[in-house]
Motif scaffolding. Structure first.
Motif, PDB file in Angstrom:
ATOM      1  N   ASP A 170      29.687 128.954  89.583  1.00 27.14           N
ATOM      2  CA  ASP A 170      29.535 128.047  88.447  1.00 27.14           C
ATOM      3  C   ASP A 170      30.246 126.739  88.761  1.00 27.14           C
ATOM      4  N   SER A 171      29.749 125.641  88.199  1.00 25.31           N
ATOM      5  CA  SER A 171      30.406 124.344  88.368  1.00 25.31           C
ATOM      6  C   SER A 171      29.817 123.362  87.369  1.00 25.31           C
ATOM      7  N   THR A 172      30.519 122.261  87.162  1.00 24.65           N
ATOM      8  CA  THR A 172      30.040 121.218  86.262  1.00 24.65           C
ATOM      9  C   THR A 172      29.540 120.023  87.065  1.00 24.65           C
ATOM     10  N   THR A 173      28.514 119.378  86.535  1.00 31.37           N
ATOM     11  CA  THR A 173      28.082 118.093  87.078  1.00 31.37           C
ATOM     12  C   THR A 173      28.594 116.960  86.199  1.00 31.37           C
ATOM     13  N   ASN A 174      28.806 117.270  84.916  1.00 28.96           N
ATOM     14  CA  ASN A 174      29.429 116.351  83.963  1.00 28.96           C
ATOM     15  C   ASN A 174      30.520 117.117  83.230  1.00 28.96           C
ATOM     16  N   PRO A 175      31.529 116.421  82.716  1.00 27.76           N
ATOM     17  CA  PRO A 175      32.612 117.124  82.014  1.00 27.76           C
ATOM     18  C   PRO A 175      32.086 118.010  80.889  1.00 27.76           C
ATOM     19  N   ALA A 176      32.679 119.181  80.764  1.00 23.33           N
ATOM     20  CA  ALA A 176      32.293 120.150  79.739  1.00 23.33           C
ATOM     21  C   ALA A 176      33.448 120.351  78.769  1.00 23.33           C
ATOM     22  N   VAL A 177      33.114 120.633  77.511  1.00 22.19           N
ATOM     23  CA  VAL A 177      34.117 120.869  76.473  1.00 22.19           C
ATOM     24  C   VAL A 177      34.124 122.346  76.115  1.00 22.19           C
ATOM     25  N   PHE A 178      35.314 122.962  76.126  1.00 21.41           N
ATOM     26  CA  PHE A 178      35.448 124.378  75.818  1.00 21.41           C
ATOM     27  C   PHE A 178      36.609 124.609  74.856  1.00 21.41           C
ATOM     28  N   ASP A 179      36.431 125.571  73.983  1.00 24.80           N
ATOM     29  CA  ASP A 179      37.546 126.154  73.250  1.00 24.80           C
ATOM     30  C   ASP A 179      38.185 127.163  74.204  1.00 24.80           C
ATOM     31  N   LEU A 180      39.469 127.006  74.502  1.00 22.96           N
ATOM     32  CA  LEU A 180      40.109 127.900  75.463  1.00 22.96           C
ATOM     33  C   LEU A 180      40.014 129.361  75.040  1.00 22.96           C
ATOM     34  N   LEU A 181      39.950 129.609  73.745  1.00 23.58           N
ATOM     35  CA  LEU A 181      39.842 130.989  73.277  1.00 23.58           C
ATOM     36  C   LEU A 181      38.480 131.602  73.581  1.00 23.58           C
TER      37      LEU A 181
ATOM     38  N   SER B 186      49.935 118.147  76.886  1.00 23.27           N
ATOM     39  CA  SER B 186      49.485 119.453  77.363  1.00 23.27           C
ATOM     40  C   SER B 186      48.844 120.227  76.217  1.00 23.27           C
ATOM     41  N   PRO B 187      47.713 120.866  76.460  1.00 17.52           N
ATOM     42  CA  PRO B 187      47.096 121.683  75.413  1.00 17.52           C
ATOM     43  C   PRO B 187      47.862 122.981  75.224  1.00 17.52           C
ATOM     44  N   THR B 188      47.645 123.627  74.102  1.00 15.86           N
ATOM     45  CA  THR B 188      48.145 124.980  73.909  1.00 15.86           C
ATOM     46  C   THR B 188      47.028 125.957  74.252  1.00 15.86           C
ATOM     47  N   PHE B 189      47.353 127.228  74.228  1.00 15.21           N
ATOM     48  CA  PHE B 189      46.368 128.257  74.566  1.00 15.21           C
ATOM     49  C   PHE B 189      45.203 128.296  73.584  1.00 15.21           C
ATOM     50  N   ALA B 190      45.372 127.692  72.399  1.00 18.50           N
ATOM     51  CA  ALA B 190      44.360 127.791  71.345  1.00 18.50           C
ATOM     52  C   ALA B 190      43.562 126.507  71.164  1.00 18.50           C
ATOM     53  N   ASP B 191      43.731 125.532  72.047  1.00 23.72           N
ATOM     54  CA  ASP B 191      43.109 124.229  71.851  1.00 23.72           C
ATOM     55  C   ASP B 191      41.753 124.107  72.537  1.00 23.72           C
ATOM     56  N   LYS B 192      41.135 122.960  72.312  1.00 24.02           N
ATOM     57  CA  LYS B 192      39.851 122.630  72.926  1.00 24.02           C
ATOM     58  C   LYS B 192      40.115 121.635  74.049  1.00 24.02           C
TER      59      LYS B 192
ATOM     60  N   LEU C   1      36.959 131.299  76.493  1.00 20.35           N
ATOM     61  CA  LEU C   1      36.851 131.512  77.929  1.00 20.35           C
ATOM     62  C   LEU C   1      37.592 132.782  78.340  1.00 20.35           C
ATOM     63  N   VAL C   2      37.483 133.133  79.612  1.00 20.96           N
ATOM     64  CA  VAL C   2      38.251 134.279  80.091  1.00 20.96           C
ATOM     65  C   VAL C   2      39.736 133.993  79.867  1.00 20.96           C
ATOM     66  N   THR C   3      40.501 135.039  79.661  1.00 19.48           N
ATOM     67  CA  THR C   3      41.895 134.909  79.237  1.00 19.48           C
ATOM     68  C   THR C   3      42.726 134.048  80.181  1.00 19.48           C
ATOM     69  N   GLY C   4      42.439 134.108  81.467  1.00 13.26           N
ATOM     70  CA  GLY C   4      43.224 133.355  82.436  1.00 13.26           C
ATOM     71  C   GLY C   4      43.250 131.863  82.184  1.00 13.26           C
ATOM     72  N   TRP C   5      42.173 131.323  81.625  1.00 14.77           N
ATOM     73  CA  TRP C   5      42.143 129.885  81.340  1.00 14.77           C
ATOM     74  C   TRP C   5      43.178 129.512  80.286  1.00 14.77           C
ATOM     75  N   SER C   6      43.296 130.304  79.234  1.00 14.09           N
ATOM     76  CA  SER C   6      44.249 129.971  78.171  1.00 14.09           C
ATOM     77  C   SER C   6      45.687 130.171  78.624  1.00 14.09           C
ATOM     78  N   LYS C   7      45.884 130.894  79.729  1.00 13.82           N
ATOM     79  CA  LYS C   7      47.219 131.059  80.294  1.00 13.82           C
ATOM     80  C   LYS C   7      47.554 129.938  81.279  1.00 13.82           C
ATOM     81  N   ALA C   8      46.590 129.572  82.120  1.00 11.69           N
ATOM     82  CA  ALA C   8      46.862 128.631  83.210  1.00 11.69           C
ATOM     83  C   ALA C   8      46.795 127.168  82.784  1.00 11.69           C
ATOM     84  N   VAL C   9      45.776 126.802  82.011  1.00 12.82           N
ATOM     85  CA  VAL C   9      45.544 125.388  81.697  1.00 12.82           C
ATOM     86  C   VAL C   9      46.718 124.733  80.956  1.00 12.82           C
TER      87      VAL C   9
END
Length: 342
Positions: A144-155, A122-128, A157-165
């Motif tokens: 918004d949506s992806t057609t191919n996998p995208a790489v994000f730094d959770l920090l 599991s990633p942490t809130f600060a991971d990629k 993105l909107v705050t909810g991503w770093s809480k939920a993921v």
């Protein structure tokens, strides 16, 4: 308390500027609402959506060991309010998990539909993270949506991503298909329902109205550990108060309960000399790498109380390399050297 997450601090500056911007008719173009009041409105909207929508629950579980967001169908209850085909469908309100968090000095609730936990770490809130996703409004508009996998730094993105993921795990592995692509196995799959305060709030991008709760379907494929300042200490370990945010008390830089050890206004995750003693953090810790035939051997390494196994990487030859950080405490005062201002 006067503590602000760094990103929130700069966001507030931007919003204050925008709130003063006027159009040609001298009308304010952005209305800044009270966060607590807006959370009540957003939560009512989200709960209303969850109570009136269902999903094809039978498409997930033991019958589908490798699900994706493409398998998910969310439908709206008919006018009579009766759930169609209850053997295969489940109301969202009966399936979601509720989580609470404090952000920007406001209490927020957000909701998760857990379709598949995933078989990896599991990633942490600060991971990629590497993900597939789709973002919608509550009226089902896809923004918004992806057609191919995208790489994000959770920090980033909107705050909810770093809480939920971080409630999910990445794929347990992948298979090479032969055309240069891969197929991920047993990925984390879910849906997050976010109030606007954990999303874009008053400053959304194009195509998203202000103060919109958002719905994100996502597949969590891979993760990598972040070290934003390159000091050898993983970013998540520089969240000193463990609140899942990087905060600095700009009203009192001597505050010992935030994430800024030396009180220089820069949180430790972005500070190469965390204690401002003139010695770089990377020179006040010891980093050791180990190479073993299996991941399990690395996970079983005997570690001292001041040592942490921070990451494991599989090499091209099939072996595994593990990185161990030793937090030295030269004067034995119970404070690691890199955080010891004395």
């Amino acid at each position: 308390m006067g503590i602000r997450k760094i990103t929130s601090y700069f966001l507030c500056l931007i919003l204050c500027f925008l709130s003063c911007k006027k159009d040609d008719n001298n009308n304010i173009t952005i209305e800044l609402r009270d966060r607590t009041d807006q959370q009540i409105i957003d939560n009512d909207s989200i709960v209303g959506y969850l109570e009136t929508h269902y999903y094809n629950a039978s498409a997930f579980g033991a019958s589908n060991p490798n699900p994706s967001i493409e398998d998910l169908i969310i439908g709206k209850l008919p006018d009579d309010g009766i759930l169609p085909d209850p053997t295969n469908n489940t109301l969202l309100i009966e399936a979601v998990e509720t989580f609470s968090v404090v952000f920007a000095e406001t209490d927020y609730d957000y909701y998760i539909l857990r379709l598949n936990q995933g078989g990896g770490d599991s990633p942490t809130f600060a991971d990629k993270v590497r993900v597939n996703y789709e973002g919608r409004l509550l009226d089902e508009t896809i923004f918004d949506s992806t057609t191919n996998p995208a790489v994000f730094d959770l920090l980033s993105l909107v705050t909810g991503w770093s809480k939920a993921v971080p409630h999910f795990s990445v794929s347990e592995g992948f298979n090479e298909i032969g055309d240069g692509t891969v197929s991920f196995v047993n990925s984390g799959v879910g849906v997050m329902f976010l109030p606007s305060g954990l999303a874009y709030f008053a400053s959304p991008p194009f195509a998203i109205p202000q103060y919109s709760p958002l719905v994100f379907k996502f597949e969590l494929l891979q993760m990598s550990q972040n070290d934003h300042d390159g000091d050898g200490v993983p970013s998540y370990m520089e969240d000193l108060n463990g609140d899942g945010n990087f905060s600095v008390n700009f009203n009192d830089l001597k505050d010992t309960t935030d994430d800024d050890t030396d009180g220089d206004g820069r949180a430790n995750f972005d500070d190469i000399d965390d204690d401002a003693d003139g010695i770089l953090t990377q020179d006040e810790i010891v980093v050791t790498t180990y190479n073993e035939a299996t991941k399990e051997t690395l996970e079983a390494l005997p570690l001292e109380s001041n040592q942490v196994l921070i990451k494991i990487k599989q090499e091209l030859n099939g072996t595994f390399t593990g990185t161990v950080v030793t937090f030295t405490d030269t004067d034995a005062d119970g404070i690691p050297d890199y955080l010891d201002k004395a």
